[in-house]
Design a protein around this motif. Structure first.
Motif, mmCIF file in Angstrom:
data_model
loop_
_atom_site.group_PDB
_atom_site.id
_atom_site.type_symbol
_atom_site.label_atom_id
_atom_site.label_comp_id
_atom_site.label_asym_id
_atom_site.label_seq_id
_atom_site.Cartn_x
_atom_site.Cartn_y
_atom_site.Cartn_z
ATOM 1 N N GLY A 45 0.853 -1.302 -0.040
ATOM 2 C CA GLY A 45 0.007 0.111 0.031
ATOM 3 C C GLY A 45 0.747 1.146 -0.128
ATOM 4 N N ASN A 59 -2.172 -6.952 0.511
ATOM 5 C CA ASN A 59 -2.709 -5.333 0.847
ATOM 6 C C ASN A 59 -2.600 -4.298 -0.070
ATOM 7 N N ASN A 95 -4.611 -0.603 -1.912
ATOM 8 C CA ASN A 95 -5.687 0.042 -2.252
ATOM 9 C C ASN A 95 -6.115 0.431 -3.741
ATOM 10 N N GLY A 96 -7.247 0.979 -4.023
ATOM 11 C CA GLY A 96 -7.349 1.067 -5.275
ATOM 12 C C GLY A 96 -8.125 -0.133 -6.070
ATOM 13 N N PRO A 108 -8.331 -4.121 0.935
ATOM 14 C CA PRO A 108 -7.969 -3.007 0.983
ATOM 15 C C PRO A 108 -7.858 -2.605 2.521
ATOM 16 N N ASP A 109 -7.067 -1.335 2.956
ATOM 17 C CA ASP A 109 -7.247 -0.884 4.259
ATOM 18 C C ASP A 109 -8.571 -0.800 4.678
ATOM 19 N N SER A 110 -8.958 -0.987 6.107
ATOM 20 C CA SER A 110 -10.298 -0.547 6.441
ATOM 21 C C SER A 110 -10.377 0.752 7.247
ATOM 22 N N ASP A 128 -9.669 4.867 6.817
ATOM 23 C CA ASP A 128 -9.716 6.020 6.001
ATOM 24 C C ASP A 128 -8.336 6.467 5.925
ATOM 25 N N PHE A 153 -4.298 7.324 3.971
ATOM 26 C CA PHE A 153 -3.115 6.627 4.057
ATOM 27 C C PHE A 153 -2.718 6.365 5.348
ATOM 28 N N ALA A 209 -5.601 -5.119 8.015
ATOM 29 C CA ALA A 209 -6.468 -5.756 6.892
ATOM 30 C C ALA A 209 -6.066 -7.122 7.048
#
Length: 206
Positions: free
Chosen positions: A11, A50, A52-53, A67-69, A71, A73, A82
């Motif tokens: 990430g 892990n 995002n996007g 994805p990260d849970s 919000d 970065f 995650a």
């Protein structure tokens, strides 16, 4: 202990590489990420990524993309969280994390982390490299994490914590110390020069 599951942390923002996914940069006959997968997958019971996007950019890896849970970065601890949530859903007790830009980490990483945690009766064990001048240097993106800590980690992240070792020190993390042989096995790629160096190390390997 049953075999832990693994989470590859991909990430990062890769600002020094011009942005994008460092893990998809070419190295040898594959990518940085494929080298990490090949090293970690034999050591764990299951493996996820892990990131995002849009997850479709990793389709050829054949791994679940988590994805990260949290919000924004939130750094590597968000990726660990995650992984902990995914491990709990798999019925696993532990997850081992590894960075997507570190292609030469030890092939006995999981065994050594597991042993260090058991000997110290600790819920976390972090990898470290022995530096002749400064002693063990922790590698906080490479760790063994007890799934029972996930609620505590979520609360810490939601309160604004970002620095890995502040949280791991709170839980008395153990260390598994690795010797440079012949170079730091946790050498990671941050710049184009690092990528060229990784290529030279790969070509020099027996």
């Amino acid at each position: 202990m049953t075999k832990p599951v693994g989470i590859i942390l991909a990430g990062g923002l890769a600002t020094r590489m011009g942005g994008g996914d460092k893990g998809l940069l070419p190295l040898g006959n594959g990518t940085l990420l494929s080298h990490v997968i090949n090293r970690l997958s034999p050591q764990v019971g299951a493996l996820a990524l892990n990131a995002n996007g849009d997850p479709s950019r990793f389709d050829e890896m054949g791994l679940p993309v988590l994805p990260d849970s949290i919000d924004g970065f939130a750094g590597p601890l968000a990726g660990v969280l995650a992984g902990l949530d995914w491990a709990a859903a798999q019925g696993a007790s532990y997850v081992v994390s590894a960075a997507a830009d570190t292609p030469f980490f030890p092939r006995d990483l999981v065994d050594r982390l597991t042993r260090a945690a058991a000997e110290a009766h600790a819920p976390i064990a972090l990898a470290a490299t022995r530096d002749p001048a400064r002693g063990p240097m922790r590698q906080p993106t490479f760790g063994l994490w007890d799934v029972s800590l996930r609620s505590d980690l979520r609360e810490a992240l939601e309160s604004g914590l970002r620095k890995v070792v502040l949280w791991t020190d709170k839980h008395g993390a153990a260390q598994a110390v690795f010797e440079p042989d012949p170079f730091d096995p946790f050498f990671n790629v941050n710049t184009p020069e690092d990528l060229a160096h990784a290529q030279s190390l790969l070509e020099a390997a027996p």
